[in-house]
Design a protein around this motif. Structure first.
Motif, short mmCIF file in Angstrom:
data_model
loop_
_atom_site.label_atom_id
_atom_site.label_comp_id
_atom_site.label_asym_id
_atom_site.label_seq_id
_atom_site.Cartn_x
_atom_site.Cartn_y
_atom_site.Cartn_z
N LYS A 1 -12.05 -6.19 -1.20
CA LYS A 1 -11.33 -5.20 -0.41
C LYS A 1 -11.56 -3.80 -0.96
O LYS A 1 -11.71 -2.84 -0.19
N VAL B 1 -12.88 -0.83 1.47
CA VAL B 1 -12.13 0.39 1.82
C VAL B 1 -12.79 1.64 1.25
O VAL B 1 -12.42 2.75 1.63
N ASN C 1 0.38 -1.32 -4.65
CA ASN C 1 -0.16 -1.94 -3.44
C ASN C 1 0.82 -1.86 -2.28
O ASN C 1 0.43 -1.70 -1.12
N ASP D 1 0.29 1.78 -1.02
CA ASP D 1 -1.01 2.09 -0.40
C ASP D 1 -1.97 0.93 -0.64
O ASP D 1 -2.75 0.94 -1.59
N SER D 2 -1.92 -0.04 0.25
CA SER D 2 -2.76 -1.23 0.10
C SER D 2 -4.22 -0.97 0.44
O SER D 2 -5.08 -1.82 0.17
N GLU D 3 -4.51 0.20 1.02
CA GLU D 3 -5.89 0.53 1.38
C GLU D 3 -6.56 1.42 0.33
O GLU D 3 -7.65 1.91 0.56
N ASN D 4 -5.89 1.61 -0.79
CA ASN D 4 -6.43 2.44 -1.86
C ASN D 4 -7.41 1.61 -2.70
O ASN D 4 -7.04 0.56 -3.25
N ASN E 1 -6.65 -1.61 -5.48
CA ASN E 1 -7.20 -2.96 -5.38
C ASN E 1 -8.04 -3.32 -6.59
O ASN E 1 -8.00 -4.45 -7.08
N LYS F 1 -15.80 2.47 1.81
CA LYS F 1 -16.59 2.94 2.96
C LYS F 1 -17.84 3.70 2.54
O LYS F 1 -18.74 3.13 1.97
#
Length: 293
Positions: free
Chosen positions: A153, A157, A121, A124-127, A131, A159
């Motif tokens: 989350k 992310v 995390n 890459d916390s947007e992976n 999460n 999308k």
């Protein structure tokens, strides 16, 4: 080459150079023998080959193959240790950390899993997968509130590509928290897009049961059995519903079916079967997130 050296009087190869060349050849043989053994499910032999190869030469791909062989041979602590060594050489490789998280999950070592997920995390916390894995670790630690946040989350992310597994796990976790309306909202959303999936239907049926709608739960359990006639959980849980509704004969019939199916399929109620299924899923994950291409 040796003929030319003799012809022109070149200096013979130094013993050290000959040794290095022989070790390189031995390494290649051991590595590719190990790969062949791994593909043939000869895991013990593959592990020996990879270990001997690594004694001769450090090689990230070979160590990765060794980790795969150890997982498939149900040697999880050893696999975790090999992946840790890989991570030390590539500390920013999130995919290696995700594999470590999967192995820690199979070991039910949620402290180690949490540590690995926190490292991933931080990179890459947007992976979405980071999460999701982190959420599974929090669930293992019975930290449902943070797990829900992490799953939400992961969904956000993702999308354009819906993260169906995250929706399902969030719904299951919300139900554990007795938040039936939100759990059922995830179940209904999933059913709009994925029809006749056993796990989703089970979540929906359990929501109806938790809400006291036994007739609705009974109908959905029937859909589970239609989707998967071998679902032990569906028969067991439907038996309880039928009994509570006064259908003694129907409940007895479902219990008999559940017992027969459980006896025929160790994976349905046996820890070893569950481990084998997780190992299979991890093997598939290896193919989709191979950190070495």
């Amino acid at each position: 080459m040796n003929f030319l050296r003799k012809l022109f009087g070149s200096t013979p190869e130094a013993p050290e150079e000959e040794k290095r060349e022989q070790e390189a050849r031995d390494f290649d043989v051991l590595k590719y023998d190990g790969v062949a053994a791994l593909r043939q499910n000869a895991f013990d032999y593959a592990i020996k080959c990879f270990n001997h190869a690594l004694d001769l030469q450090e090689d990230a791909e070979t160590r990765d193959y060794l980790a795969q062989a150890l997982i498939r041979n149900n040697e999880m602590p050893e696999a975790f240790a090999q992946l840790e060594k890989l991570s030390e050489t590539e500390p920013d490789n999130v995919r290696i950390l995700l594999r470590m998280a999967d192995v820690a999950y199979m070991m039910e070592d949620y402290d180690a899993m949490t540590d690995v997920c926190e490292r991933a995390n931080a990179i890459d916390s947007e992976n979405a997968m980071v999460n999701y894995s982190y959420a599974r670790a929090r669930i293992g630690k019975v930290d449902f509130v943070n797990a829900i946040a992490l799953l939400s989350k992961a969904i956000a992310v993702s999308k354009e590509t819906p993260f169906w597994d995250a929706y399902l796990l969030r719904g299951q976790t919300l139900l554990k928290m007795s938040d039936v309306p939100l759990a059922e909202r995830d179940a209904d959303y999933l059913l709009e897009h994925i029809a006749d999936n056993e796990d989703i239907l089970l979540l929906k049926a359990r929501c109806r049961k938790a809400d006291g709608d036994y007739a609705g739960a009974l109908e959905v359990y029937g859909r589970v059995v239609e989707a998967d006639p071998f679902s032990v959980d569906a028969f067991r849980e439907r038996a309880a519903i039928r009994e509570s509704m006064g259908d003694v004969d129907g409940a007895a019939e479902d219990r008999r079916a559940a017992e027969e199916l459980a006896a025929q399929s160790p994976a349905s109620g046996d820890e070893d079967g569950e481990d084998a299924d997780i190992a299979r899923q991890t093997e598939e994950a290896y193919k989709s997130i191979n950190p070495f291409g």
